[in-house]
Design a protein around this motif. Structure first.
Motif, short mmCIF file in Angstrom:
data_model
loop_
_atom_site.label_atom_id
_atom_site.label_comp_id
_atom_site.label_asym_id
_atom_site.label_seq_id
_atom_site.Cartn_x
_atom_site.Cartn_y
_atom_site.Cartn_z
N MET A 275 -18.43 19.80 9.14
CA MET A 275 -18.48 18.38 9.53
C MET A 275 -19.90 17.86 9.34
O MET A 275 -20.87 18.40 9.87
CB MET A 275 -18.07 18.20 10.99
N TYR A 276 -20.03 16.79 8.54
CA TYR A 276 -21.33 16.19 8.29
C TYR A 276 -21.48 14.91 9.13
O TYR A 276 -20.50 14.21 9.41
CB TYR A 276 -21.47 15.83 6.81
N ASP A 277 -22.70 14.62 9.49
CA ASP A 277 -22.98 13.35 10.14
C ASP A 277 -22.96 12.21 9.12
O ASP A 277 -22.54 11.10 9.43
CB ASP A 277 -24.34 13.39 10.84
N LEU A 278 -23.43 12.51 7.91
CA LEU A 278 -23.46 11.52 6.84
C LEU A 278 -23.16 12.19 5.51
O LEU A 278 -23.76 13.21 5.19
CB LEU A 278 -24.82 10.82 6.76
N CYS A 279 -22.26 11.60 4.76
CA CYS A 279 -22.02 12.01 3.38
C CYS A 279 -22.41 10.85 2.47
O CYS A 279 -21.90 9.74 2.62
CB CYS A 279 -20.56 12.38 3.16
N VAL A 280 -23.33 11.11 1.54
CA VAL A 280 -23.75 10.12 0.55
C VAL A 280 -22.97 10.39 -0.73
O VAL A 280 -23.04 11.49 -1.28
CB VAL A 280 -25.26 10.17 0.29
N VAL A 281 -22.24 9.40 -1.20
CA VAL A 281 -21.42 9.54 -2.40
C VAL A 281 -22.13 8.85 -3.55
O VAL A 281 -22.36 7.64 -3.51
CB VAL A 281 -20.02 8.93 -2.19
N GLY A 282 -22.51 9.62 -4.56
CA GLY A 282 -23.27 9.10 -5.68
C GLY A 282 -24.67 9.67 -5.66
O GLY A 282 -25.46 9.35 -4.78
N ALA A 283 -24.96 10.55 -6.63
CA ALA A 283 -26.24 11.27 -6.63
C ALA A 283 -27.21 10.72 -7.67
O ALA A 283 -27.93 11.47 -8.32
CB ALA A 283 -26.00 12.77 -6.85
N GLY A 284 -27.21 9.40 -7.83
CA GLY A 284 -28.17 8.78 -8.73
C GLY A 284 -29.47 8.45 -8.01
O GLY A 284 -29.82 9.09 -7.01
N LEU A 285 -30.16 7.45 -8.48
CA LEU A 285 -31.47 7.12 -7.92
C LEU A 285 -31.37 6.65 -6.46
O LEU A 285 -32.13 7.12 -5.61
CB LEU A 285 -32.13 6.04 -8.78
N ILE A 286 -30.43 5.77 -6.16
CA ILE A 286 -30.31 5.26 -4.80
C ILE A 286 -29.69 6.30 -3.88
O ILE A 286 -30.16 6.52 -2.76
CB ILE A 286 -29.50 3.95 -4.80
N GLY A 287 -28.63 6.95 -4.34
CA GLY A 287 -27.96 7.94 -3.51
C GLY A 287 -28.84 9.12 -3.15
O GLY A 287 -28.87 9.56 -1.99
N SER A 288 -29.59 9.64 -4.13
CA SER A 288 -30.47 10.77 -3.85
C SER A 288 -31.59 10.37 -2.89
O SER A 288 -32.00 11.17 -2.04
CB SER A 288 -31.05 11.34 -5.15
N ALA A 289 -32.07 9.12 -3.02
CA ALA A 289 -33.10 8.64 -2.08
C ALA A 289 -32.53 8.53 -0.67
O ALA A 289 -33.17 8.93 0.30
CB ALA A 289 -33.62 7.28 -2.55
N ALA A 290 -31.32 8.00 -0.55
CA ALA A 290 -30.69 7.87 0.76
C ALA A 290 -30.49 9.23 1.41
O ALA A 290 -30.73 9.41 2.61
CB ALA A 290 -29.35 7.15 0.63
N ALA A 291 -30.07 10.22 0.61
CA ALA A 291 -29.86 11.57 1.15
C ALA A 291 -31.17 12.16 1.64
O ALA A 291 -31.22 12.81 2.69
CB ALA A 291 -29.23 12.46 0.09
N ARG A 292 -32.25 11.94 0.90
CA ARG A 292 -33.55 12.48 1.35
C ARG A 292 -33.97 11.85 2.66
O ARG A 292 -34.37 12.56 3.60
CB ARG A 292 -34.62 12.23 0.28
N HIS A 293 -33.89 10.54 2.76
CA HIS A 293 -34.32 9.88 3.99
C HIS A 293 -33.44 10.29 5.18
O HIS A 293 -33.95 10.48 6.29
CB HIS A 293 -34.30 8.36 3.81
N ALA A 294 -32.14 10.43 4.94
CA ALA A 294 -31.26 10.88 6.01
C ALA A 294 -31.59 12.29 6.45
O ALA A 294 -31.55 12.62 7.64
CB ALA A 294 -29.80 10.78 5.57
N SER A 295 -31.95 13.15 5.47
CA SER A 295 -32.25 14.55 5.79
C SER A 295 -33.51 14.70 6.63
O SER A 295 -33.73 15.74 7.25
CB SER A 295 -32.39 15.37 4.50
N LEU A 296 -34.35 13.67 6.62
CA LEU A 296 -35.59 13.70 7.41
C LEU A 296 -35.34 13.38 8.89
O LEU A 296 -36.22 13.59 9.71
CB LEU A 296 -36.60 12.70 6.84
#
Length: 419
Positions: free
Chosen positions: A1-22
């Motif tokens: 179970m994830y708190d957040l799943c980011v769908v789309g690993a392009g420029l915006i999605g990868s940035a969102a995943a990094r910020h969420a991981s912090l």
């Protein structure tokens, strides 16, 4: 179970995943396909991306102050991103916005850099010729020249940097394509995702950052289709010698909007009012060891559109020496002086345009958000767009000095299509 799943690993999605991981005590996953080894109509794959390249213009200024602010916030983090990830993606070559002094492009850009205290030089026609004798611009044109904190980024490397840091912070990066998202209730609401490989993922909240392909999969609730125009655009890469690349060593990234010079190609694709809209990047060494000057045309509101996944795939899979690539390459030889073209070829990408001219960063419902609609200029600002979106979905709060209203999601009016 994830708190957040980011769908789309392009420029915006990868940035969102990094910020969420912090964020503390937040479990994150990023789902999206890696770049394919080849693009062909024979391949069953339908999902592609526009970041399959080595260069995008980056600058702190813009005719629009909202886009300028997004860029500035993102660019302030470039060097920290490089240092933390160990991946270099930013080349500080400077950037120049050129055109007639009375033109809207130069006028609005000058107002923005002045009001936001962006470091720049104003180049009169004489100074422009003296500073860049290897450029062949109209005699009366001027330029806003950012000598520092501007240049170009490598989008492939930027995504690599974002993913690397996200992984280091515990984010799971899944190489797959999400084909369906739904919500069900078993006590608390839960988001369920199904991938093309049959994998099932569950998360409390989901952020969709799937760009041009958002409407081609069952990602949003039924009847909710974002208002996006998908514009097919092309660019050319003109090969030059190492000697020519060295001779043009001080060339910045450049954007031009104006009437052009008499010697410029007459059949070049024009903007409304018969204006030229051109961008050029300095000679860049690509993975094949060759130097290329990349050039393309800026799009306008009346640019052609595509509307089906088959049309989008066909556009992404078209490369090489096309008639359009020939026109784009001819502009490089027109704008530069004394450059010998060794070869050239074209490539294609898709722009997801919004009627607001800003990206959609919004909540569809409390557990589902979107960060889509790059409008052709979001690459440089992707880290800030991703950050705002991640914070919005995680905490349901708008974390930006910019007005949330500017980024509200607009849905298509499907009733018209049924008449």
């Amino acid at each position: 179970m994830y708190d957040l799943c980011v769908v789309g690993a392009g420029l915006i999605g990868s940035a969102a995943a990094r910020h969420a991981s912090l964020q503390p005590n937040i479990r994150v996953c990023l789902v999206g396909p890696d770049e394919p080894k080849e693009r062909s109509m024979e391949s069953p794959r339908e999902i592609f991306a526009s970041h399959y390249d080595e260069s995008r213009v980056t600058r702190r200024s813009d005719p629009d102050p909202i886009w300028a602010t997004l860029a500035q916030k993102a660019m302030d983090r470039y060097r920290d991103l490089e240092a933390t990830s160990g991946v270099n993606f930013y080349s500080e070559t400077g950037c120049m916005m050129a055109g007639p002094p009375e033109g809207q492009f130069v006028t609005n850009t000058r107002e923005t850099v002045t009001s936001q205290n962006t470091q720049h030089d104003y180049l009169t026609p004489e100074l422009l010729r003296q500073s860049f004798p290897h450029l062949n611009l109209p005699d009366e044109d001027v330029a806003i020249y950012e000598t520092k904190n501007a240049g170009y980024i490598n989008p492939r490397s930027l995504i690599t940097a974002q993913k690397r840091i996200a992984r280091d912070n515990g984010c799971d990066v899944i190489n797959d394509i999400v084909c369906e998202i739904s919500q069900h209730h078993s006590g608390a609401p839960l988001m369920s995702l199904l991938t093309e490989s049959g994998q099932k993922i569950e998360a409390r909240r989901v952020l969709i950052a799937t760009g041009s392909f958002t409407n081609f999969r069952k990602l949003l609730p039924p009847g909710q289709e974002p208002d996006l125009k998908l514009l097919p655009v092309a660019y050319a890469k003109v090969e030059v010698s190492a000697e020519d690349a060295k001779r043009m060593g001080n060339m910045p990234s450049m954007l031009y909007r104006g009437g052009g010079a008499p010697h410029w190609p007459k059949d070049y694709p024009r903007l409304p009012n018969n204006l030229f809209g051109v961008y050029l990047l300095p000679p860049i060494k690509y993975p094949d060891g060759k130097f290329y000057i990349k050039s393309g045309n800026l799009h306008g509101p009346d640019s052609p559109q595509v509307s089906t996944v088959a049309e989008v795939k066909a556009w992404f899979c078209t490369k090489g020496v096309t008639p359009l690539a020939t026109k784009l390459a001819s502009m490089v030889t027109a704008v530069t002086k004394g450059i010998q073209t060794l070869s050239y070829h074209g490539d294609h990408c898709i722009i997801a345009d919004t009627p607001t001219r800003y990206p959609y960063i919004d909540l569809v419902h409390p557990d589902l958000g979107v960060a889509i609609g790059g409008n052709s200029i979001s690459a440089k600002s992707s880290d800030e767009i991703g950050r705002i979106a991640a914070m919005l979905v995680l905490y349901r709060k708008w974390d930006s000095e910019l007005p949330a209203e500017a980024f509200k999601l607009k849905l298509k009016d499907t009733s018209k299509s049924k008449l």
